[in-house]
Scaffold this motif. Sequence first.
Motif, PDB file in Angstrom:
ATOM      1  N   SER A   2      29.016  55.506  25.366  1.00 10.52           N
ATOM      2  CA  SER A   2      28.917  54.225  25.501  1.00 10.52           C
ATOM      3  C   SER A   2      29.888  53.728  26.694  1.00 10.52           C
ATOM      4  O   SER A   2      30.304  52.362  27.170  1.00 10.52           O
ATOM      5  CB  SER A   2      29.320  53.567  24.303  1.00 10.52           C
ATOM      6  OG  SER A   2      30.500  54.299  23.608  1.00 10.52           O
ATOM      7  N   MET A   3      30.474  54.522  26.975  1.00 12.07           N
ATOM      8  CA  MET A   3      32.184  54.224  28.184  1.00 12.07           C
ATOM      9  C   MET A   3      31.498  54.775  29.042  1.00 12.07           C
ATOM     10  O   MET A   3      32.376  55.313  30.428  1.00 12.07           O
ATOM     11  CB  MET A   3      33.633  55.345  27.583  1.00 12.07           C
ATOM     12  CG  MET A   3      33.964  54.797  25.984  1.00 12.07           C
ATOM     13  SD  MET A   3      34.940  53.188  25.819  1.00 12.07           S
ATOM     14  CE  MET A   3      35.785  53.832  25.409  1.00 12.07           C
ATOM     15  N   SER A   4      30.638  55.237  29.704  1.00  9.32           N
ATOM     16  CA  SER A   4      29.950  56.065  31.148  1.00  9.32           C
ATOM     17  C   SER A   4      30.175  54.288  31.958  1.00  9.32           C
ATOM     18  O   SER A   4      29.389  53.815  31.517  1.00  9.32           O
ATOM     19  CB  SER A   4      28.368  56.678  31.127  1.00  9.32           C
ATOM     20  OG  SER A   4      28.380  56.986  31.777  1.00  9.32           O
ATOM     21  N   ILE A   6      38.781  53.034  16.521  1.00  9.06           N
ATOM     22  CA  ILE A   6      38.686  51.582  15.121  1.00  9.06           C
ATOM     23  C   ILE A   6      37.524  52.826  14.143  1.00  9.06           C
ATOM     24  O   ILE A   6      37.241  53.441  14.170  1.00  9.06           O
ATOM     25  CB  ILE A   6      38.166  50.722  15.625  1.00  9.06           C
ATOM     26  CG1 ILE A   6      37.105  50.551  16.321  1.00  9.06           C
ATOM     27  CG2 ILE A   6      39.300  50.121  16.241  1.00  9.06           C
ATOM     28  CD1 ILE A   6      35.995  48.878  15.972  1.00  9.06           C
ATOM     29  N   ARG A   7      37.598  51.719  12.898  1.00  9.49           N
ATOM     30  CA  ARG A   7      36.773  52.107  11.440  1.00  9.49           C
ATOM     31  C   ARG A   7      35.639  51.385  10.811  1.00  9.49           C
ATOM     32  O   ARG A   7      36.513  50.127  11.400  1.00  9.49           O
ATOM     33  CB  ARG A   7      38.065  52.458  10.375  1.00  9.49           C
ATOM     34  CG  ARG A   7      36.740  52.601   9.265  1.00  9.49           C
ATOM     35  CD  ARG A   7      37.337  53.859   8.152  1.00  9.49           C
ATOM     36  NE  ARG A   7      37.030  53.571   7.115  1.00  9.49           N
ATOM     37  CZ  ARG A   7      37.170  52.695   5.763  1.00  9.49           C
ATOM     38  NH1 ARG A   7      37.694  52.541   5.765  1.00  9.49           N
ATOM     39  NH2 ARG A   7      35.687  53.297   5.077  1.00  9.49           N
ATOM     40  N   TYR A  36      34.297  56.024  11.949  1.00  6.84           N
ATOM     41  CA  TYR A  36      34.393  55.539  12.972  1.00  6.84           C
ATOM     42  C   TYR A  36      34.711  55.481  15.178  1.00  6.84           C
ATOM     43  O   TYR A  36      33.325  56.419  14.682  1.00  6.84           O
ATOM     44  CB  TYR A  36      35.849  57.112  13.406  1.00  6.84           C
ATOM     45  CG  TYR A  36      36.367  56.667  12.178  1.00  6.84           C
ATOM     46  CD1 TYR A  36      37.786  56.225  11.813  1.00  6.84           C
ATOM     47  CD2 TYR A  36      35.927  56.966  10.657  1.00  6.84           C
ATOM     48  CE1 TYR A  36      38.751  55.785  11.184  1.00  6.84           C
ATOM     49  CE2 TYR A  36      36.713  57.052   9.837  1.00  6.84           C
ATOM     50  CZ  TYR A  36      38.472  56.634  10.009  1.00  6.84           C
ATOM     51  OH  TYR A  36      39.052  56.206   8.608  1.00  6.84           O
ATOM     52  N   VAL A  37      34.875  54.766  15.717  1.00 12.54           N
ATOM     53  CA  VAL A  37      34.542  54.659  16.965  1.00 12.54           C
ATOM     54  C   VAL A  37      35.160  54.506  18.114  1.00 12.54           C
ATOM     55  O   VAL A  37      36.069  54.130  17.620  1.00 12.54           O
ATOM     56  CB  VAL A  37      33.050  53.359  16.772  1.00 12.54           C
ATOM     57  CG1 VAL A  37      32.070  54.185  16.618  1.00 12.54           C
ATOM     58  CG2 VAL A  37      33.837  52.391  16.812  1.00 12.54           C
ATOM     59  N   LEU A  38      35.043  55.235  18.673  1.00 14.05           N
ATOM     60  CA  LEU A  38      35.964  54.618  20.174  1.00 14.05           C
ATOM     61  C   LEU A  38      35.140  53.787  21.203  1.00 14.05           C
ATOM     62  O   LEU A  38      33.969  53.430  21.177  1.00 14.05           O
ATOM     63  CB  LEU A  38      35.814  55.161  20.819  1.00 14.05           C
ATOM     64  CG  LEU A  38      37.472  56.109  22.433  1.00 14.05           C
ATOM     65  CD1 LEU A  38      38.446  56.261  21.551  1.00 14.05           C
ATOM     66  CD2 LEU A  38      36.873  57.471  22.910  1.00 14.05           C
TER      67      LEU A  38
END
Length: 84
Positions: A36-38, A66-67, A73-75
């Motif tokens: 997702s951050m690519s 975050i939760r 949990y995700v970045l």
Amino acid sequence: MDSKKVMELKGVDLIPLIKETIKDGGEFKLLVSGNSMSPVLKDKRDYVYLTDIKNHTLKKGDIVFIRRDTGQYVLHRIYKIIKD
């Protein structure tokens, strides 16, 4: 032969360790997993350093861990700040 002790933790097993590490000003090195951050951050290649945000004002572009309401949990990168 040089033997190293290696520990790999996944998912929620990391949360207590992350909290303990950052609570007194430490930082936790986390391997990015997912795309997702690519293209900025690559899956299983790049790391982020998690720190406590107590004395930090979040701004556009910051990366947060975050939760979700589901407990997952995700970045994510902050792309917009909505003022109350």
